[in-house]
Design a protein around this motif. Structure first.
Motif, mmCIF file in Angstrom:
data_model
loop_
_atom_site.group_PDB
_atom_site.id
_atom_site.type_symbol
_atom_site.label_atom_id
_atom_site.label_comp_id
_atom_site.label_asym_id
_atom_site.label_seq_id
_atom_site.Cartn_x
_atom_site.Cartn_y
_atom_site.Cartn_z
ATOM 1 N N THR A 102 -27.768 127.295 40.586
ATOM 2 C CA THR A 102 -26.651 127.004 39.244
ATOM 3 C C THR A 102 -25.587 126.240 39.323
ATOM 4 O O THR A 102 -25.115 125.783 38.313
ATOM 5 N N THR B 156 -30.254 131.123 44.324
ATOM 6 C CA THR B 156 -29.948 131.195 42.342
ATOM 7 C C THR B 156 -28.964 130.932 42.197
ATOM 8 O O THR B 156 -29.250 129.624 41.457
ATOM 9 N N GLU C 53 -24.610 123.549 36.973
ATOM 10 C CA GLU C 53 -23.256 123.321 36.022
ATOM 11 C C GLU C 53 -22.508 122.767 36.606
ATOM 12 O O GLU C 53 -21.398 122.336 35.660
ATOM 13 N N VAL D 17 -24.375 133.542 34.475
ATOM 14 C CA VAL D 17 -25.644 133.579 35.507
ATOM 15 C C VAL D 17 -25.235 134.884 36.694
ATOM 16 O O VAL D 17 -23.936 134.528 36.601
#
Length: 357
Positions: free
Chosen positions: A195, A191, A199, A252
């Motif tokens: 991400t 995950t 980004e 995150v």
């Protein structure tokens, strides 16, 4: 057992309870109308559904399904023979369509649906030539048909909506399991990487800054060796909660692997990441004793995303900075410098060693 099949059994249990309640209403209806045979039939149906619930609770699913089939088919056939086709008893056969499709393999479902259709058609043809054995008044027949239509509509709607809701809840749980680390509850490596890729793509399209902090618990192997793996797990959980407490909304945080954690920091320059890393180290250092470990410290490596590079390359540079911090004594953060420059090492404010006991 497949999760959707498990959901099916949960919903079926509730449907059986509803069916028993419907037969209880039928019992009251035929008490008013004055049909002793129908009263006895519904009393038997209520007993059958009670036995079905007992079997389902004990996971005797095959017997429970066989009993449901027997009850519904028998009740539909006898009820139709007694009061006529227009009574609406055959509507309940349609309840089997979604249950067969959901609970059975495709080939078995085709066979069962064909059998159900044959039974329905045969009963229809028979009633074209047979008069009802115990006909009821026109008004009572109308009320019975309206009641059966209403109940069928309500039960099918309940079955579908309940199954849909439980399936959505199950899918949400599976998604959570697929995206989080089971021990710490943080996002997992996959995950975090997804991400970071997303980004980095936004950064290439003009987002101002994107930084990474890769942090590692110092002397974690020694913690496991001296205090045991349960203590190590307790330390991981405590550190995770501490890291979570300083994570901003846009950040995150993920367990990258072992005792390593990764922060993905959108709209954050490296200097801002360094400030956050210092707060992270302070919070973790202030945890106090955890499972016999007196003091826990972190080493952090920091990097910033560069134009034209992958997020893997940027995270690799954070890993290099982290390794440099480990090499030079731990309990510090290392900020990558500009290209062709050595990493900038920021010494800890205190030089107390990491106490393991």
């Amino acid at each position: 057992m497949d999760s959707r099949k498990q959901l099916f059994w949960v919903v079926l249990f509730r449907i059986v309870m509803a069916a028993a309640a419907v037969d209880a209403l039928f019992f009251v209806f035929f008490s008013i109308v004055g049909s002793p045979f129908q009263l006895g039939l519904n009393a038997i149906s209520i007993a059958c559904y009670g036995l079905t619930l007992w079997l389902l609770k004990r996971r005797q699913n095959r017997l429970a399904i066989a009993l449901i089939w027997t009850e519904v088919l028998t009740h539909a056939a006898i009820g139709t023979l007694l009061t006529g086709w227009d009574s609406g008893y055959t509507y309940y056969l349609l309840m089997f369509v979604p249950t067969i499709i959901i609970s059975s393999p495709r080939r078995t479902a085709y066979w069962m649906l064909a059998s159900l259709w044959s039974f329905y058609l045969a009963l229809f043809l028979v009633m074209q030539h047979v008069q009802p054995l115990q006909p009821i008044g026109h008004r009572a027949l109308f009320l019975l048909q309206a009641f059966n239509v209403t109940i069928l509509f309500a039960m099918v709607s309940y079955f579908v909506f309940m199954y849909q809701r439980l399936a959505a809840r199950s899918d949400q749980k599976l998604k959570l399991l697929a995206t989080t680390d089971p021990l710490t509850g943080l996002f997992n490596r996959r995950t975090a990487l997804e991400t970071a890729i997303r980004e980095a793509a936004l950064f290439e399209r003009g987002r101002r800054n994107l930084s990474y902090i890769l942090t590692d618990i110092d002397h974690f192997k020694a913690i496991n060796d001296i205090h045991g793996h349960q203590a190590g797990d307790a330390v991981l959980v405590a550190v995770s909660e501490a890291l979570r407490s300083v994570t901003r909304v846009q950040d995150v945080l993920a367990r990258w692997g072992g005792e390593e954690f990764l922060f993905v920091l959108p709209d954050t320059p490296r200097a801002g990441a360094a400030e956050l890393a210092e707060r992270i180290r302070d919070v973790v250092a202030g945890l106090g004793p955890v499972a016999g470990v007196c003091r826990i410290t972190l080493t952090c490596g920091i990097s910033g995303q560069r134009k034209g590079e992958s997020c893997d390359a940027a995270i690799a540079r954070a890993d290099q900075a982290l390794y440099e911090g480990k090499r030079t004594g731990r309990d510090r953060l290392v900020l990558e410098n500009d290209e062709d420059a050595a990493p900038a090492i920021m010494q800890p404010q205190t030089s107390a060693p990491n106490a393991l006991s």
